[in-house]
Motif scaffolding. Structure first.
Motif, mmCIF file in Angstrom:
data_model
loop_
_atom_site.group_PDB
_atom_site.id
_atom_site.type_symbol
_atom_site.label_atom_id
_atom_site.label_comp_id
_atom_site.label_asym_id
_atom_site.label_seq_id
_atom_site.Cartn_x
_atom_site.Cartn_y
_atom_site.Cartn_z
ATOM 1 N N MET A 149 0.835 -1.172 0.000
ATOM 2 C CA MET A 149 0.000 0.000 0.000
ATOM 3 C C MET A 149 0.886 1.244 0.000
ATOM 4 O O MET A 149 1.527 1.563 0.996
ATOM 5 N N ARG A 150 0.874 1.879 -1.133
ATOM 6 C CA ARG A 150 1.713 3.046 -1.380
ATOM 7 C C ARG A 150 1.440 4.193 -0.402
ATOM 8 O O ARG A 150 2.359 4.834 0.098
ATOM 9 N N SER A 151 0.178 4.430 -0.098
ATOM 10 C CA SER A 151 -0.172 5.550 0.790
ATOM 11 C C SER A 151 0.333 5.308 2.215
ATOM 12 O O SER A 151 0.780 6.248 2.881
ATOM 13 N N ILE A 152 0.290 4.068 2.658
ATOM 14 C CA ILE A 152 0.768 3.735 4.003
ATOM 15 C C ILE A 152 2.276 3.951 4.084
ATOM 16 O O ILE A 152 2.783 4.557 5.039
ATOM 17 N N GLN A 153 3.009 3.469 3.087
ATOM 18 C CA GLN A 153 4.462 3.659 3.059
ATOM 19 C C GLN A 153 4.818 5.138 3.020
ATOM 20 O O GLN A 153 5.752 5.579 3.682
ATOM 21 N N GLY A 154 4.075 5.909 2.252
ATOM 22 C CA GLY A 154 4.313 7.346 2.175
ATOM 23 C C GLY A 154 4.093 8.030 3.522
ATOM 24 O O GLY A 154 4.901 8.862 3.948
ATOM 25 N N ALA A 155 3.016 7.657 4.196
ATOM 26 C CA ALA A 155 2.725 8.240 5.501
ATOM 27 C C ALA A 155 3.804 7.861 6.511
ATOM 28 O O ALA A 155 4.286 8.716 7.271
ATOM 29 N N LEU A 156 4.209 6.603 6.537
ATOM 30 C CA LEU A 156 5.244 6.159 7.464
ATOM 31 C C LEU A 156 6.579 6.833 7.184
ATOM 32 O O LEU A 156 7.321 7.172 8.110
ATOM 33 N N GLN A 164 14.510 14.990 16.441
ATOM 34 C CA GLN A 164 15.770 14.642 17.094
ATOM 35 C C GLN A 164 16.824 15.714 16.823
ATOM 36 O O GLN A 164 17.581 16.077 17.718
ATOM 37 N N TYR A 165 16.862 16.236 15.599
ATOM 38 C CA TYR A 165 17.793 17.330 15.287
ATOM 39 C C TYR A 165 17.487 18.553 16.151
ATOM 40 O O TYR A 165 18.393 19.223 16.643
ATOM 41 N N GLU A 175 6.965 9.850 5.941
ATOM 42 C CA GLU A 175 6.848 11.230 6.430
ATOM 43 C C GLU A 175 6.937 11.283 7.955
ATOM 44 O O GLU A 175 7.528 12.208 8.516
ATOM 45 N N VAL A 176 6.357 10.303 8.633
ATOM 46 C CA VAL A 176 6.455 10.245 10.090
ATOM 47 C C VAL A 176 7.917 10.082 10.502
ATOM 48 O O VAL A 176 8.401 10.769 11.403
ATOM 49 N N ALA A 177 8.632 9.187 9.827
ATOM 50 C CA ALA A 177 10.052 8.965 10.148
ATOM 51 C C ALA A 177 10.863 10.238 9.921
ATOM 52 O O ALA A 177 11.734 10.586 10.728
ATOM 53 N N TYR A 178 10.580 10.950 8.842
ATOM 54 C CA TYR A 178 11.279 12.202 8.564
ATOM 55 C C TYR A 178 11.026 13.221 9.677
ATOM 56 O O TYR A 178 11.951 13.873 10.171
#
Length: 80
Positions: free
Chosen positions: A1-8, A19-20, A10-13
């Motif tokens: 699922m492309r949308s799920i990967q995209g959301a995850l 953290q920065y 963005e969350v990781a970013y």
């Protein structure tokens, strides 16, 4: 699922960016703790910089939190 990967992704970013920010705030804290004496003009300068910059940071953090909550609500409403 492309949308799920995209959301995850963005969350990781956003988490890395937080953290920065934490690292930068720790550097400010270390710098401030290393100050022992200040002239009155230096005291005024630090007060002004703190007021202005901390206010901007606080505003953007509150805004980012609101955006994250809205993002979650939007996704939740779509998925249910």
């Amino acid at each position: 699922m492309r949308s799920i990967q995209g959301a995850l992704s963005e969350v990781a970013y956003a988490e890395r960016s937080c953290q920065y920010l934490t690292d930068a705030l720790r550097a400010v804290e270390t710098t401030v703790q290393g100050i022992t004496e200040l002239a009155d003009i230096q005291e005024s300068g630090i007060e002004a910089a703190t007021r202005d910059t901390a206010g901007q940071i606080r505003y953007h953090l509150e805004l980012a939190t609101r955006y994250a909550e809205e993002w979650r609500n939007h996704i939740e409403n779509i998925a249910t």
